[in-house]
Design a protein around this motif. Structure first.
Motif, PDB file in Angstrom:
ATOM      1  N   HIS A 252      38.802  -6.858   6.107  1.00  0.00           N
ATOM      2  CA  HIS A 252      37.534  -6.809   6.841  1.00  0.00           C
ATOM      3  C   HIS A 252      37.175  -5.402   7.334  1.00  0.00           C
ATOM      4  N   GLY A 253      38.022  -4.426   7.005  1.00  0.00           N
ATOM      5  CA  GLY A 253      37.714  -3.053   7.378  1.00  0.00           C
ATOM      6  C   GLY A 253      37.747  -2.795   8.866  1.00  0.00           C
ATOM      7  N   VAL A 254      38.688  -3.438   9.552  1.00  0.00           N
ATOM      8  CA  VAL A 254      38.817  -3.241  11.009  1.00  0.00           C
ATOM      9  C   VAL A 254      40.249  -2.805  11.317  1.00  0.00           C
ATOM     10  N   GLY A 255      40.455  -2.373  12.549  1.00  0.00           N
ATOM     11  CA  GLY A 255      41.793  -1.980  12.961  1.00  0.00           C
ATOM     12  C   GLY A 255      42.670  -3.189  13.234  1.00  0.00           C
ATOM     13  N   THR A 256      43.976  -3.008  13.160  1.00  0.00           N
ATOM     14  CA  THR A 256      44.900  -4.125  13.432  1.00  0.00           C
ATOM     15  C   THR A 256      44.780  -4.600  14.875  1.00  0.00           C
ATOM     16  N   SER A 257      44.359  -3.696  15.787  1.00  0.00           N
ATOM     17  CA  SER A 257      44.208  -4.105  17.189  1.00  0.00           C
ATOM     18  C   SER A 257      43.109  -5.158  17.339  1.00  0.00           C
ATOM     19  N   VAL A 258      42.072  -5.067  16.485  1.00  0.00           N
ATOM     20  CA  VAL A 258      40.983  -6.064  16.514  1.00  0.00           C
ATOM     21  C   VAL A 258      41.524  -7.427  16.101  1.00  0.00           C
ATOM     22  N   VAL A 259      42.294  -7.438  15.017  1.00  0.00           N
ATOM     23  CA  VAL A 259      42.863  -8.702  14.531  1.00  0.00           C
ATOM     24  C   VAL A 259      43.833  -9.272  15.564  1.00  0.00           C
ATOM     25  N   GLN A 260      44.622  -8.421  16.175  1.00  0.00           N
ATOM     26  CA  GLN A 260      45.564  -8.884  17.203  1.00  0.00           C
ATOM     27  C   GLN A 260      44.832  -9.479  18.388  1.00  0.00           C
ATOM     28  N   ARG A 261      43.692  -8.870  18.774  1.00  0.00           N
ATOM     29  CA  ARG A 261      42.902  -9.405  19.889  1.00  0.00           C
ATOM     30  C   ARG A 261      42.340 -10.788  19.557  1.00  0.00           C
ATOM     31  N   VAL A 262      41.832 -10.935  18.326  1.00  0.00           N
ATOM     32  CA  VAL A 262      41.292 -12.231  17.916  1.00  0.00           C
ATOM     33  C   VAL A 262      42.403 -13.273  17.891  1.00  0.00           C
ATOM     34  N   LYS A 263      43.561 -12.890  17.400  1.00  0.00           N
ATOM     35  CA  LYS A 263      44.699 -13.817  17.326  1.00  0.00           C
ATOM     36  C   LYS A 263      45.141 -14.242  18.726  1.00  0.00           C
ATOM     37  N   ALA A 264      45.114 -13.284  19.665  1.00  0.00           N
ATOM     38  CA  ALA A 264      45.510 -13.603  21.045  1.00  0.00           C
ATOM     39  C   ALA A 264      44.567 -14.604  21.672  1.00  0.00           C
ATOM     40  N   VAL A 265      43.270 -14.446  21.403  1.00  0.00           N
ATOM     41  CA  VAL A 265      42.275 -15.372  21.917  1.00  0.00           C
ATOM     42  C   VAL A 265      42.466 -16.762  21.319  1.00  0.00           C
ATOM     43  N   MET A 266      42.809 -16.806  20.012  1.00  0.00           N
ATOM     44  CA  MET A 266      43.037 -18.084  19.346  1.00  0.00           C
ATOM     45  C   MET A 266      44.218 -18.814  19.960  1.00  0.00           C
TER      46      MET A 266
END
Length: 203
Positions: free
Chosen positions: A187-201
């Protein structure tokens, strides 16, 4: 009993000009005259032609070689025509001065009349830490002031947030078992973005 002859002190010249149209000839001639008067032996000439003093050690091959030879104790004094030949940055200059001082190498700056082979010149080294800390404090203050002005003008600081559609696609990939690194790359984003989304999930 015969007194041993004292070895002449070895000096290394550092010469630099910022453009290819300039020449280091005048710098060298004046330093040669100083060395002759002082009885110094010329150990080497290190010249960076057409290179800005604002560039770091890795972008100035002769300057880099000077420091390497200094660590090998191939000379006793570094001589430059002016302090701005060594560096345009106070922080880089202080770092250089601390390095040669630690190695027991003296410094001669022709235009500024600095000569650490004398007691008065050696006192200069005691001020190095003060100058370095002053510059760091000024940089921190400028950064804080810049951020304050940006906030006052309504600027949003930090990385921009991703849209709802991308977040939904990231959640779908994570639900499907795709890894954080692979999802971020997709998705062309940083791993911190994915980690934040995962934390919210997971909350």
């Amino acid at each position: 009993m015969q007194t041993p002859t004292k070895r002449p002190r070895r000096v290394a010249f550092y010469l630099r000009v910022s453009t290819g149209e300039q020449t280091t000839e005048n710098q060298r001639r004046e330093l040669e005259a100083v060395a002759e008067r002082a009885g110094w032996t010329l150990a080497g000439v290190y010249e960076d032609a057409g290179i800005s003093g604002a560039k770091g050690r890795d972008k100035r091959p002769a300057f880099n070689r000077l420091l390497q030879d200094a660590s090998r104790r191939q000379f006793d004094i570094v001589a430059a025509w002016s302090v701005d030949r060594l560096s345009r940055s106070l922080q880089h200059l202080v770092s250089f001065l601390e390095e040669v001082h630690h190695l027991g190498i003296d410094l001669y700056l022709h235009r500024q009349g600095v000569d650490t082979t004398t007691p008065a010149g050696r006192a200069m080294f005691q001020m190095l830490g003060v100058f370095s800390e002053f510059e760091r404090a000024m940089i921190r203050e400028r950064v804080r002031a810049g951020l304050g002005r940006a906030r006052a003008n309504g600027a949003r600081l930090g990385r921009p947030k991703v849209g709802a559609g991308i977040e939904a696609a990231i959640r779908a990939d994570l639900d499907a078992g795709r890894g954080i690194l692979a999802t971020a790359k997709k998705h062309g984003v940083g791993t911190s973005v994915v980690q934040r989304v995962k934390a919210v999930m997971g909350s």
